[in-house]
Design a protein around this motif. Structure first.
Motif, PDB file in Angstrom:
ATOM      1  N   GLY A 259       0.493  -0.639  -0.022  1.00  0.00           N
ATOM      2  CA  GLY A 259       0.317  -0.296   0.233  1.00  0.00           C
ATOM      3  C   GLY A 259       0.563   1.435  -0.094  1.00  0.00           C
ATOM      4  O   GLY A 259      -0.259   1.984  -0.004  1.00  0.00           O
ATOM      5  N   SER A 260       1.915   0.867   0.207  1.00  0.00           N
ATOM      6  CA  SER A 260       2.556   2.157   0.200  1.00  0.00           C
ATOM      7  C   SER A 260       3.081   3.265  -0.928  1.00  0.00           C
ATOM      8  O   SER A 260       3.611   4.224  -1.458  1.00  0.00           O
ATOM      9  CB  SER A 260       4.436   2.463   0.670  1.00  0.00           C
ATOM     10  N   GLY A 261       2.481   2.359  -2.201  1.00  0.00           N
ATOM     11  CA  GLY A 261       2.135   3.199  -3.871  1.00  0.00           C
ATOM     12  C   GLY A 261       3.607   2.677  -4.965  1.00  0.00           C
ATOM     13  O   GLY A 261       3.464   3.405  -5.956  1.00  0.00           O
ATOM     14  N   LYS A 262       3.531   1.731  -4.342  1.00  0.00           N
ATOM     15  CA  LYS A 262       4.711   1.190  -5.443  1.00  0.00           C
ATOM     16  C   LYS A 262       4.590   1.530  -6.781  1.00  0.00           C
ATOM     17  O   LYS A 262       4.745   1.743  -8.154  1.00  0.00           O
ATOM     18  CB  LYS A 262       4.983   0.097  -5.421  1.00  0.00           C
ATOM     19  N   SER A 263       2.418   0.145  -6.668  1.00  0.00           N
ATOM     20  CA  SER A 263       2.476   0.075  -8.426  1.00  0.00           C
ATOM     21  C   SER A 263       1.787   1.603  -9.327  1.00  0.00           C
ATOM     22  O   SER A 263       1.934   1.758 -10.384  1.00  0.00           O
ATOM     23  CB  SER A 263       1.679  -0.441  -8.658  1.00  0.00           C
ATOM     24  N   SER A 264       1.020   2.305  -8.182  1.00  0.00           N
ATOM     25  CA  SER A 264       1.041   3.199  -8.846  1.00  0.00           C
ATOM     26  C   SER A 264       1.801   4.499  -9.452  1.00  0.00           C
ATOM     27  O   SER A 264       2.117   5.622 -10.199  1.00  0.00           O
ATOM     28  CB  SER A 264      -0.102   4.267  -7.376  1.00  0.00           C
ATOM     29  N   LEU A 265       2.863   4.251  -8.140  1.00  0.00           N
ATOM     30  CA  LEU A 265       4.291   5.054  -9.259  1.00  0.00           C
ATOM     31  C   LEU A 265       4.638   4.542 -10.321  1.00  0.00           C
ATOM     32  O   LEU A 265       5.391   5.230 -11.135  1.00  0.00           O
ATOM     33  CB  LEU A 265       5.120   5.412  -7.726  1.00  0.00           C
TER      34      LEU A 265
ATOM     35  N   THR B 151       6.230   8.716   0.253  1.00  0.00           N
ATOM     36  CA  THR B 151       4.855   8.594  -0.947  1.00  0.00           C
ATOM     37  C   THR B 151       3.702   8.799  -0.090  1.00  0.00           C
ATOM     38  O   THR B 151       3.370   9.428   1.186  1.00  0.00           O
ATOM     39  CB  THR B 151       4.444   7.074  -1.541  1.00  0.00           C
ATOM     40  N   LYS B 152       2.707   9.107  -0.821  1.00  0.00           N
ATOM     41  CA  LYS B 152       1.312   9.481  -1.229  1.00  0.00           C
ATOM     42  C   LYS B 152       1.455  11.061   0.094  1.00  0.00           C
ATOM     43  O   LYS B 152      -0.020  10.982   0.911  1.00  0.00           O
ATOM     44  CB  LYS B 152       0.170   8.238  -0.165  1.00  0.00           C
ATOM     45  N   VAL B 153       2.043  11.943  -0.114  1.00  0.00           N
ATOM     46  CA  VAL B 153       2.296  12.793   1.150  1.00  0.00           C
ATOM     47  C   VAL B 153       0.816  14.658   0.507  1.00  0.00           C
ATOM     48  O   VAL B 153       0.654  15.041   2.002  1.00  0.00           O
ATOM     49  CB  VAL B 153       3.744  13.331   0.895  1.00  0.00           C
ATOM     50  N   ASP B 154       0.243  13.895   0.199  1.00  0.00           N
ATOM     51  CA  ASP B 154      -0.619  14.645  -0.664  1.00  0.00           C
ATOM     52  C   ASP B 154      -2.071  15.175   0.960  1.00  0.00           C
ATOM     53  O   ASP B 154      -2.483  15.507   0.934  1.00  0.00           O
ATOM     54  CB  ASP B 154      -0.881  14.246  -1.580  1.00  0.00           C
ATOM     55  N   LEU B 155      -1.970  12.828   1.517  1.00  0.00           N
ATOM     56  CA  LEU B 155      -2.953  12.571   2.822  1.00  0.00           C
ATOM     57  C   LEU B 155      -2.006  13.804   3.933  1.00  0.00           C
ATOM     58  O   LEU B 155      -2.843  13.079   4.829  1.00  0.00           O
ATOM     59  CB  LEU B 155      -3.046  11.242   3.038  1.00  0.00           C
ATOM     60  N   LEU B 156      -1.104  14.152   3.666  1.00  0.00           N
ATOM     61  CA  LEU B 156       0.045  14.233   4.800  1.00  0.00           C
ATOM     62  C   LEU B 156      -0.465  15.901   5.426  1.00  0.00           C
ATOM     63  O   LEU B 156      -0.837  16.612   4.555  1.00  0.00           O
ATOM     64  CB  LEU B 156       1.226  14.267   4.932  1.00  0.00           C
TER      65      LEU B 156
ATOM     66  N   VAL C 129       6.919  12.625  -2.141  1.00  0.00           N
ATOM     67  CA  VAL C 129       6.127  12.274  -3.504  1.00  0.00           C
ATOM     68  C   VAL C 129       4.639  11.843  -3.245  1.00  0.00           C
ATOM     69  O   VAL C 129       4.424  11.191  -2.317  1.00  0.00           O
ATOM     70  CB  VAL C 129       6.963  10.754  -4.055  1.00  0.00           C
ATOM     71  N   SER C 130       4.182  12.642  -4.230  1.00  0.00           N
ATOM     72  CA  SER C 130       2.601  11.944  -4.656  1.00  0.00           C
ATOM     73  C   SER C 130       2.170  12.004  -5.576  1.00  0.00           C
ATOM     74  O   SER C 130       2.681  12.728  -6.746  1.00  0.00           O
ATOM     75  CB  SER C 130       2.037  13.284  -3.430  1.00  0.00           C
ATOM     76  N   ILE C 131       2.065  10.762  -5.932  1.00  0.00           N
ATOM     77  CA  ILE C 131       1.180  10.756  -7.518  1.00  0.00           C
ATOM     78  C   ILE C 131       0.152  11.904  -7.941  1.00  0.00           C
ATOM     79  O   ILE C 131      -0.186  11.596  -9.911  1.00  0.00           O
ATOM     80  CB  ILE C 131       0.717   8.895  -8.306  1.00  0.00           C
ATOM     81  N   LEU C 132      -0.300  12.593  -7.076  1.00  0.00           N
ATOM     82  CA  LEU C 132      -1.306  13.625  -7.239  1.00  0.00           C
ATOM     83  C   LEU C 132      -0.272  14.835  -7.793  1.00  0.00           C
ATOM     84  O   LEU C 132      -1.372  15.927  -8.557  1.00  0.00           O
ATOM     85  CB  LEU C 132      -2.330  13.813  -6.361  1.00  0.00           C
ATOM     86  N   TRP C 133       0.688  15.205  -7.796  1.00  0.00           N
ATOM     87  CA  TRP C 133       1.645  16.187  -7.425  1.00  0.00           C
ATOM     88  C   TRP C 133       2.579  15.738  -9.088  1.00  0.00           C
ATOM     89  O   TRP C 133       3.576  15.725  -8.483  1.00  0.00           O
ATOM     90  CB  TRP C 133       2.345  16.603  -6.760  1.00  0.00           C
TER      91      TRP C 133
HETATM   92  N1  LIG Z   1      -3.651   9.764  -2.018  1.00  0.00           N
HETATM   93  C1  LIG Z   1      -3.248   9.664  -2.824  1.00  0.00           C
HETATM   94  N2  LIG Z   1      -3.178   8.201  -2.912  1.00  0.00           N
HETATM   95  C2  LIG Z   1      -1.942   7.248  -3.301  1.00  0.00           C
HETATM   96  C3  LIG Z   1      -1.090   7.929  -4.052  1.00  0.00           C
HETATM   97  N3  LIG Z   1      -0.390   6.886  -4.281  1.00  0.00           N
HETATM   98  C4  LIG Z   1      -1.151   5.672  -4.650  1.00  0.00           C
HETATM   99  N4  LIG Z   1      -2.473   5.924  -3.954  1.00  0.00           N
HETATM  100  C5  LIG Z   1      -2.952   4.750  -2.891  1.00  0.00           C
HETATM  101  O1  LIG Z   1      -2.854   3.977  -2.702  1.00  0.00           O
HETATM  102  C6  LIG Z   1      -3.061   2.786  -2.782  1.00  0.00           C
HETATM  103  C7  LIG Z   1      -2.226   1.514  -2.824  1.00  0.00           C
HETATM  104  O2  LIG Z   1      -1.041   1.965  -3.662  1.00  0.00           O
HETATM  105  P1  LIG Z   1      -0.599   0.717  -4.405  1.00  0.00           P
HETATM  106  O3  LIG Z   1      -0.464   1.700  -5.897  1.00  0.00           O
HETATM  107  O4  LIG Z   1      -0.900  -0.517  -5.052  1.00  0.00           O
HETATM  108  O5  LIG Z   1       0.388   0.616  -3.333  1.00  0.00           O
HETATM  109  P2  LIG Z   1       1.709  -0.694  -3.284  1.00  0.00           P
HETATM  110  O6  LIG Z   1       0.523  -2.104  -2.432  1.00  0.00           O
HETATM  111  O7  LIG Z   1       2.499  -0.122  -2.721  1.00  0.00           O
HETATM  112  O8  LIG Z   1       1.451  -1.232  -5.057  1.00  0.00           O
HETATM  113  C8  LIG Z   1      -4.041   2.644  -3.589  1.00  0.00           C
HETATM  114  O9  LIG Z   1      -5.361   3.287  -3.297  1.00  0.00           O
HETATM  115  C9  LIG Z   1      -4.229   4.176  -4.424  1.00  0.00           C
HETATM  116  O10 LIG Z   1      -4.471   4.215  -5.333  1.00  0.00           O
HETATM  117  C10 LIG Z   1      -0.926   8.603  -3.732  1.00  0.00           C
HETATM  118  O11 LIG Z   1       0.434   9.572  -3.968  1.00  0.00           O
HETATM  119  N5  LIG Z   1      -1.114   9.246  -3.115  1.00  0.00           N
END
Ligand SMILES: Nc1nc2c(ncn2[C@@H]2O[C@H](COP(=O)(O)OP(=O)(O)O)[C@@H](O)[C@H]2O)c(=O)[nH]1
Ligand SMILES: [Mg+2]
Length: 258
Positions: free
Chosen positions: A14-20, A171-176, A231-235
């Motif tokens: 859930g740390s955001g690897k796949s999204s990144l 990662t996901k710092v937009d949530l911070l 890092v945030s994928i939204l930014w």
């Molecule tokens: N708000 C926010 N959510 C994110 C970000 N990156 C990933 N997510 C969400 O976090 C969850 C886990 O992301 P995922 O890429 O599957 O993480 P992985 O398990 O490390 O591959 C998903 O619901 C994504 O949509 C980000 O930068 N900001």
């Protein structure tokens, strides 16, 4: 044609690897380079990007589960099987002749990073090419000093296992909370800052604080505690900055650089 450079994304579930992986590919291509994504998570059900190379074509995770192994046991077996296909997968990656290959690893990264199969697989893919391990720390970890200490400790442990240049990012710092983004994270590289936060913490035992402070001190002395990139994928700008940091490390070619 220059050799392919490898960007390995590791971090807890859930740390955001796949999204990144998807966002980074787009930004890299936007800079005029070619990039491919490689899914190394054989248990992935859905991915937020279309992988160019997919470990699910090499191993049947569901089939292994049906043979009676639980989810974790099946993932261990699946990654060990993948390691046996290392040369084939490497060949598929190399056939793209891309500037960058982005490797997305499983959520249960302990299975991938800490067992024998995961590092062996990575080694067989990367060989002697320039490579960086981008270690993702979920924004959640920055909410209290003991968690920050624990996150760095885990990051250090991954470094010891993979032994390649590593860039630790938040990662996901937009949530911070902006307070943490602006006043805590930028000061983490400051000598004594995190140690002070731990010292002043309420509700933690003296033993926990002592362990955390000593851990942070040791990591600091070895140069491991730097201000993590946010890092945030939204930014998109932050993803571009991350790519800049990756390029600097890859260009340096210095194996001990963190
Ligand atoms: N708000 C926010 N959510 C994110 C970000 N990156 C990933 N997510 C969400 O976090 C969850 C886990 O992301 P995922 O890429 O599957 O993480 P992985 O398990 O490390 O591959 C998903 O619901 C994504 O949509 C980000 O930068 N900001
Ligand atoms: Mg994932």
């Amino acid at each position: 044609m220059a050799e392919t450079r490898y960007i390995i994304l590791t971090g807890t579930a859930g740390s955001g690897k796949s999204s990144l992986a998807g966002a980074l590919k787009e930004e890299i291509e936007g800079q005029g380079y070619s990039a491919i994504t490689v899914n190394l998570d054989p248990a992935a059900l859905v991915l937020p990007y279309e992988p160019n190379v997919d470990s699910r074509n090499y191993v049947d995770y569901e089939g292994i589960m049906r043979e009676g192994l639980g989810p974790n046991g099946a993932l261990i077996a699946a990654v060990d099987t993948l390691a046996l296909h290392g040369e084939e997968i490497a060949g598929e990656i190399e056939s793209y002749q891309a500037d960058y290959a982005i490797l997305d690893t499983p959520g249960q990264m302990e299975v991938f990073v800490y067992r024998v199969g995961g590092p062996a697989l990575l080694k067989s893919l990367v060989k002697d090419s320039p490579a960086v391990n981008v270690y993702l720390v979920d924004a959640l970890f920055f909410r209290d000093p003991l968690s920050i200490s624990s996150a760095f400790s885990l990051a250090g442990s991954v470094f010891l296992r993979l032994m390649m240049p590593q860039l630790n990012v938040a990662t996901k710092v937009d949530l911070l909370d902006p307070e943490i983004r602006e006043n805590i994270i930028p000061r983490l590289s400051e000598d004594g800052f995190l140690e002070g936060l731990i010292e002043d913490m309420e509700g933690a035992s003296e033993q926990a604080k002592y362990l955390a402070i000593k851990t942070v001190e040791a990591l600091r002395v070895s140069g491991f505690i730097q201000e993590p990139l946010q890092v945030s994928i939204l930014w998109r700008e932050s993803v571009l900055t991350l790519f800049g940091g990756i390029q600097t490390i890859l260009a340096g070619g210095e194996s001990r650089k963190l």
